[in-house]
Write an enzyme that holds these catalytic residues in place. Structure first.
Site, mmCIF file in Angstrom:
data_model
loop_
_atom_site.group_PDB
_atom_site.id
_atom_site.type_symbol
_atom_site.label_atom_id
_atom_site.label_comp_id
_atom_site.label_asym_id
_atom_site.label_seq_id
_atom_site.Cartn_x
_atom_site.Cartn_y
_atom_site.Cartn_z
ATOM 1 N N GLY A 1 -3.555 31.826 -8.638
ATOM 2 C CA GLY A 1 -4.207 32.965 -7.998
ATOM 3 C C GLY A 1 -5.642 32.613 -7.628
ATOM 4 O O GLY A 1 -5.919 31.489 -7.194
ATOM 5 N N GLU B 1 0.843 -1.200 0.000
ATOM 6 C CA GLU B 1 0.000 0.000 0.000
ATOM 7 C C GLU B 1 0.881 1.253 0.000
ATOM 8 O O GLU B 1 0.626 2.208 -0.727
ATOM 9 C CB GLU B 1 -0.919 -0.012 1.230
ATOM 10 N N ARG C 1 -0.691 32.796 -18.154
ATOM 11 C CA ARG C 1 -1.149 34.008 -17.464
ATOM 12 C C ARG C 1 -0.045 35.066 -17.453
ATOM 13 O O ARG C 1 1.080 34.801 -17.014
ATOM 14 C CB ARG C 1 -1.536 33.646 -16.028
ATOM 15 N N GLY D 1 -0.869 5.041 6.919
ATOM 16 C CA GLY D 1 0.223 5.346 7.861
ATOM 17 C C GLY D 1 0.575 6.815 7.738
ATOM 18 O O GLY D 1 0.982 7.266 6.663
#
Ligand SMILES: Cc1cc2nc3c(=O)[nH]c(=O)nc-3n(C[C@H](O)[C@H](O)[C@H](O)COP(=O)(O)OP(=O)(O)OC[C@H]3O[C@@H](n4cnc5c(N)ncnc54)[C@H](O)[C@@H]3O)c2cc1C
Length: 223
Positions: free
Chosen positions: A183, A86, A112, A208
């Site tokens: 942003g 896992e 941007r 865990g």
């Protein structure tokens, strides 16, 4: 908190079969979710919303002896063996998730513009992305190293714990930084980065916690 508990047909339940024997007194049982005395309830979560997480309540739930999974009183050892996988899976998926989330941040940084240039070209962002990209590659190498040890049949307890805490904490930081470069749009549900931010927060908790994994790593040095 049991992943898929509310929709499962069967659950693997760890129960004390020798209460005085501590970790050596736990056994695993396969329990049908319709069994008398067993109840499940879905709990709403911050992220991972496509995976139903639920509470499982066992109250005087009786199962036949044939429901035993694996060896009696060896349940903890069975769980530990599964936990290693896992942790490896979580480390590997966190590295991949972090790489994808970083792409989202970099793409937005290219697109941007502010103060006459793409925001990704401001040194503060360029360096931040350089840091995160480097850390992702380092975490991937550690996760592969742990995986190779496990596949070779060697004890990878320490490396799997290292890889899991490092990669899941990193995935969360990458998501936070990638949200930050968006942003205000980062905080809007219509942009996918918010989902990475919510989903990655589970990593340092499930399978865990970071604190417990560092205990495992530290103790592996006899500390
Ligand atoms: C969405 C979701 C799905 C889950 N699915 C499953 C599942 O399918 N099966 C399953 O078995 N579990 C599942 N869990 C449970 C998960 O593994 C636990 O929540 C996790 O291990 C932490 O345990 P806890 O919640 O009892 O926290 P606690 O043990 O109460 O810990 C609380 C805090 O204290 C810290 N802490 C505890 N002990 C120490 C210590 N000795 N030193 C320092 N700090 C310490 C912890 O790191 C944590 O930050 C799931 C949890 C979530 C949120």
């Amino acid at each position: 908190f049991v992943t898929n508990g509310p929709i499962a047909d069967f659950l693997v339940v760890a129960a004390k079969t020798d209460p005085d024997a501590g970790a050596r007194g736990i056994s695993l049982f396969v329990v049908e979710t319709g069994a008398p005395g067993l109840a499940t309830r879905r709990i709403d979560t911050v992220g991972w919303r496509t995976s139903h997480t639920g509470e499982v309540v066992l109250d005087e739930c009786r199962v036949p002896a044939r429901a035993l999974l694996g060896d009696e009183n060896r349940g903890f050892a069975h769980i530990m063996r599964n936990l290693q996988w896992e942790r490896l899976v979580m480390a590997l998926s966190s590295v991949t998730g972090a790489a994808r989330t970083l792409e989202l941040g970099i793409a937005y940084g290219r697109e941007r513009k502010a103060f006459g240039r793409p925001i990704g070209k401001f040194q503060v962002w360029r360096h931040r992305f350089a840091d995160l990209a480097s850390e992702i590659d380092a975490a991937r190498s550690l996760a592969y190293h742990a995986l190779r040890k496990a596949i070779a049949g060697e004890d990878a307890t320490r490396e799997a714990a290292m890889a899991k805490w490092l990669a899941t904490e990193l995935a969360w930081r990458v998501a936070d930084e990638s949200l930050q470069i968006h942003g205000g749009y980062g905080y809007m549900m219509e942009f996918p980065v918010q989902r990475a931010w919510r989903d990655s927060r589970l990593g340092p908790i499930g399978g865990g916690t970071t604190e417990i994994l560092k205990e495992i790593v530290g103790r592996s040095y006899d500390l």
